[in-house]
Design a protein around this motif. Structure first.
Motif, PDB file in Angstrom:
ATOM      1  N   THR A  26      18.909  -0.245  35.563  1.00 34.75           N
ATOM      2  CA  THR A  26      18.855   1.213  35.647  1.00 34.75           C
ATOM      3  C   THR A  26      19.835   1.869  34.682  1.00 34.75           C
ATOM      4  OG1 THR A  26      20.445   1.191  37.466  1.00 34.75           O
ATOM      5  CG2 THR A  26      18.110   1.194  38.053  1.00 34.75           C
ATOM      6  N   ASP A  27      20.776   1.090  34.163  1.00 40.37           N
ATOM      7  CA  ASP A  27      21.770   1.592  33.223  1.00 40.37           C
ATOM      8  C   ASP A  27      21.295   1.314  31.799  1.00 40.37           C
ATOM      9  OD1 ASP A  27      24.681   2.475  32.666  1.00 40.37           O
ATOM     10  OD2 ASP A  27      24.524   0.533  31.616  1.00 40.37           O
ATOM     11  N   LEU A  28      21.323   2.319  30.929  1.00 36.57           N
ATOM     12  CA  LEU A  28      20.830   2.171  29.568  1.00 36.57           C
ATOM     13  C   LEU A  28      21.565   1.073  28.813  1.00 36.57           C
ATOM     14  CD1 LEU A  28      19.033   3.062  27.225  1.00 36.57           C
ATOM     15  CD2 LEU A  28      20.751   4.795  26.665  1.00 36.57           C
ATOM     16  N   ASP A  29      22.900   1.047  28.878  1.00 34.86           N
ATOM     17  CA  ASP A  29      23.663   0.029  28.159  1.00 34.86           C
ATOM     18  C   ASP A  29      23.319  -1.378  28.645  1.00 34.86           C
ATOM     19  OD1 ASP A  29      24.971   1.821  26.496  1.00 34.86           O
ATOM     20  OD2 ASP A  29      26.663   2.072  27.882  1.00 34.86           O
ATOM     21  N   GLU A  30      23.144  -1.522  29.936  1.00 34.20           N
ATOM     22  CA  GLU A  30      22.775  -2.822  30.505  1.00 34.20           C
ATOM     23  C   GLU A  30      21.389  -3.253  30.007  1.00 34.20           C
ATOM     24  OE1 GLU A  30      23.583  -4.679  34.858  1.00 34.20           O
ATOM     25  OE2 GLU A  30      22.407  -2.846  34.815  1.00 34.20           O
ATOM     26  N   ALA A  31      20.460  -2.309  29.965  1.00 34.46           N
ATOM     27  CA  ALA A  31      19.111  -2.612  29.475  1.00 34.46           C
ATOM     28  C   ALA A  31      19.141  -2.989  27.991  1.00 34.46           C
ATOM     29  CB  ALA A  31      18.191  -1.414  29.697  1.00 34.46           C
TER      30      ALA A  31
END
Length: 88
Positions: A26-31
């Protein structure tokens, strides 16, 4: 839910059914990190001419998922870049 990918190779349609990872990002950086790790995994462990689906089948989905959920691929990339800079 499976995702269907279509690849046209030499005029022949090849279809692969994608398998979802066991984690939802759900987190952009994680994706973005998992996308970068996917590219690094394919670059480092794929065989020339091998489709990504074939790489996953060869090394195992559980192995791929384990690598994507850890930071080992990104750490290796950082070490390689640091080594290249220090050798320049």
């Amino acid at each position: 839910m499976d995702t269907k990918f279509t690849l046209v190779e030499d005029g022949v349609k090849k279809i692969s059914i994608g398998k979802p990872l066991s984690k939802i990002f759900t987190d952009l950086d994680e994706a973005l990190n998992v996308i970068e790790k996917t590219i690094l995994l394919y670059k480092n462990q794929g065989i020339k001419g091998e489709r990504f689906e074939e790489t996953i089948k060869r090394i195992g989905f559980e192995n791929v998922e384990k690598q994507l959920f850890s930071d080992e691929l990104l750490d290796k990339k950082r070490r390689n870049l640091k080594s290249r800079i220090s050798n320049s």
